[in-house]
Design a protein around this motif. Structure first.
Motif, PDB file in Angstrom:
ATOM      1  N   SER A  43       0.829  -1.211   0.000  1.00 40.36           N
ATOM      2  CA  SER A  43       0.000   0.000   0.000  1.00 40.36           C
ATOM      3  C   SER A  43       0.859   1.256   0.000  1.00 40.36           C
ATOM      4  CB  SER A  43      -0.924   0.010   1.222  1.00 40.36           C
ATOM      5  OG  SER A  43      -1.827  -1.060   1.178  1.00 40.36           O
ATOM      6  N   PHE A  44       1.894   1.238   0.829  1.00 38.36           N
ATOM      7  CA  PHE A  44       2.791   2.390   0.927  1.00 38.36           C
ATOM      8  C   PHE A  44       3.499   2.631  -0.403  1.00 38.36           C
ATOM      9  CE2 PHE A  44       6.752   4.537   2.130  1.00 38.36           C
ATOM     10  CZ  PHE A  44       6.264   5.555   2.932  1.00 38.36           C
ATOM     11  N   MET A  45       3.946   1.550  -1.020  1.00 36.05           N
ATOM     12  CA  MET A  45       4.649   1.662  -2.298  1.00 36.05           C
ATOM     13  C   MET A  45       3.738   2.227  -3.387  1.00 36.05           C
ATOM     14  SD  MET A  45       6.614  -1.337  -4.419  1.00 36.05           S
ATOM     15  CE  MET A  45       8.059  -1.394  -3.370  1.00 36.05           C
ATOM     16  N   LYS A  46       2.500   1.786  -3.415  1.00 33.90           N
ATOM     17  CA  LYS A  46       1.569   2.273  -4.432  1.00 33.90           C
ATOM     18  C   LYS A  46       1.318   3.770  -4.291  1.00 33.90           C
ATOM     19  CE  LYS A  46      -1.312  -1.278  -3.719  1.00 33.90           C
ATOM     20  NZ  LYS A  46      -2.522  -2.136  -3.826  1.00 33.90           N
ATOM     21  N   VAL A  47       1.240   4.247  -3.053  1.00 30.71           N
ATOM     22  CA  VAL A  47       1.069   5.687  -2.829  1.00 30.71           C
ATOM     23  C   VAL A  47       2.300   6.449  -3.314  1.00 30.71           C
ATOM     24  CG1 VAL A  47       0.859   7.479  -1.060  1.00 30.71           C
ATOM     25  CG2 VAL A  47      -0.545   5.424  -0.915  1.00 30.71           C
ATOM     26  N   LEU A  48       3.495   5.934  -3.002  1.00 32.01           N
ATOM     27  CA  LEU A  48       4.726   6.582  -3.462  1.00 32.01           C
ATOM     28  C   LEU A  48       4.788   6.661  -4.979  1.00 32.01           C
ATOM     29  CD1 LEU A  48       7.653   5.224  -1.236  1.00 32.01           C
ATOM     30  CD2 LEU A  48       6.668   7.514  -1.245  1.00 32.01           C
ATOM     31  N   LEU A  49       4.416   5.563  -5.636  1.00 28.48           N
ATOM     32  CA  LEU A  49       4.444   5.535  -7.096  1.00 28.48           C
ATOM     33  C   LEU A  49       3.461   6.540  -7.683  1.00 28.48           C
ATOM     34  CD1 LEU A  49       4.627   1.667  -7.618  1.00 28.48           C
ATOM     35  CD2 LEU A  49       6.477   3.303  -7.989  1.00 28.48           C
ATOM     36  N   ALA A  50       2.293   6.662  -7.052  1.00 32.12           N
ATOM     37  CA  ALA A  50       1.293   7.619  -7.525  1.00 32.12           C
ATOM     38  C   ALA A  50       1.769   9.057  -7.332  1.00 32.12           C
ATOM     39  CB  ALA A  50      -0.030   7.395  -6.787  1.00 32.12           C
ATOM     40  N   TYR A  74       1.571  -0.252 -11.118  1.00 31.37           N
ATOM     41  CA  TYR A  74       1.100   0.992 -10.516  1.00 31.37           C
ATOM     42  C   TYR A  74       1.962   2.213 -10.851  1.00 31.37           C
ATOM     43  CZ  TYR A  74      -2.257  -1.860  -8.039  1.00 31.37           C
ATOM     44  OH  TYR A  74      -3.284  -2.722  -7.746  1.00 31.37           O
ATOM     45  N   ALA A  75       3.069   2.009 -11.549  1.00 33.68           N
ATOM     46  CA  ALA A  75       3.869   3.139 -12.046  1.00 33.68           C
ATOM     47  C   ALA A  75       3.239   3.660 -13.331  1.00 33.68           C
ATOM     48  CB  ALA A  75       5.309   2.687 -12.285  1.00 33.68           C
ATOM     49  N   PRO A  76       3.654   4.830 -13.802  1.00 33.74           N
ATOM     50  CA  PRO A  76       3.077   5.378 -15.047  1.00 33.74           C
ATOM     51  C   PRO A  76       3.359   4.480 -16.248  1.00 33.74           C
ATOM     52  CG  PRO A  76       4.315   7.048 -13.841  1.00 33.74           C
ATOM     53  CD  PRO A  76       4.626   5.754 -13.181  1.00 33.74           C
ATOM     54  N   ALA A  77       2.509   4.563 -17.229  1.00 29.12           N
ATOM     55  CA  ALA A  77       2.722   3.822 -18.475  1.00 29.12           C
ATOM     56  C   ALA A  77       4.060   4.237 -19.075  1.00 29.12           C
ATOM     57  CB  ALA A  77       1.594   4.118 -19.458  1.00 29.12           C
ATOM     58  N   GLY A  78       4.806   3.261 -19.558  1.00 27.98           N
ATOM     59  CA  GLY A  78       6.104   3.542 -20.149  1.00 27.98           C
ATOM     60  C   GLY A  78       7.261   3.456 -19.175  1.00 27.98           C
ATOM     61  N   CYS A  79       6.975   3.252 -17.898  1.00 31.38           N
ATOM     62  CA  CYS A  79       8.037   3.123 -16.898  1.00 31.38           C
ATOM     63  C   CYS A  79       8.861   1.866 -17.170  1.00 31.38           C
ATOM     64  CB  CYS A  79       7.434   3.049 -15.496  1.00 31.38           C
ATOM     65  SG  CYS A  79       8.642   2.747 -14.190  1.00 31.38           S
TER      66      CYS A  79
END
Length: 214
Positions: A43-50, A74-79
């Motif tokens: 959960s924490f990682m997903k928030v950081l990525l967002a 959960y990172a941006p497209a193209g990451c």
């Protein structure tokens, strides 16, 4: 457990989970006793990525690829993600998981010792996730700092060692004393390094969140 078990259970009960494929990989990992990042860390990682929206990620410690797949989802497209793993039995499983997810083009798996690969990589990376041998974190750090771009994020997992880190060196088992000492050195270095701003947080088994200063 470094946080009250009931509190963690309550927080995790509110979690919405991941994609069906990630849930499947997580079940497979638990069934075969492969360590993966805990629910609260996910959960924490997903928030950081967002928040940070990294386009280049380096992961030190791939295992069977769960966290790399989560970051890719959960990172941006193209990451683009580069991940390192040396445990031979897990490498083919990780590659198969990347293939099953259709992520072979966005995730690059480097086979071998992280110490060797970190010296060869050029970077820079927007986001680095450290989740390998805990006694090696301190040795990886010079190259990690070289590879991390200004304002980039360094996220390190399992830094509080189920609470053992707060114990005296002589209170932990003899076989764990070297890791205990090295992790304490790592935490001190992160908190005192002039290029970093770091928080140590009781999430999962303890994490550090560092930002490289401009």
């Amino acid at each position: 457990m470094i946080v009250d078990e009931r509190t963690v259970a309550f927080i995790n009960s509110l979690d919405t989970g991941n994609t069906p494929f990630l849930n499947e990989i997580e079940k497979e990992a638990k069934k075969t006793n492969v360590p993966i990042i805990r629910t609260e860390m996910q959960s924490f990682m997903k928030v950081l990525l967002a928040m940070h929206k990294p386009m280049s990620i380096l992961e030190v410690g791939c295992a069977i690829g769960f966290s790399a797949l989560l970051m890719s989802e959960y990172a941006p497209a193209g990451c683009k993600i580069t991940t390192i793993e040396k445990y031979e039995k897990r490498i083919p499983i990780a590659r198969e998981n990347f293939k099953r997810a259709g992520k072979e083009e966005s995730i690059t798996l480097l086979e071998g010792d992280a110490m060797d690969w970190l010296k060869k990589l050029e970077g820079p990376y927007d986001f680095i996730f450290m989740d390998a041998a805990k006694g090696q974190y301190i040795h990886f750090l010079p190259d990690i700092l070289r590879l991390l771009k200004p304002e980039g994020i360094l996220l390190s997992d399992n830094v509080l060692q189920d609470g053992d880190i707060i114990q005296s060196r002589y209170a932990v088992t003899r076989r764990n004393r070297t890791i205990h000492t090295r992790m304490r050195d790592y935490l001190y270095e992160l908190k005192h390094h002039p290029q970093l701003e770091t928080a140590i947080l009781p999430v999962g088994d303890g994490i550090t969140l560092s930002v490289r200063k401009v």
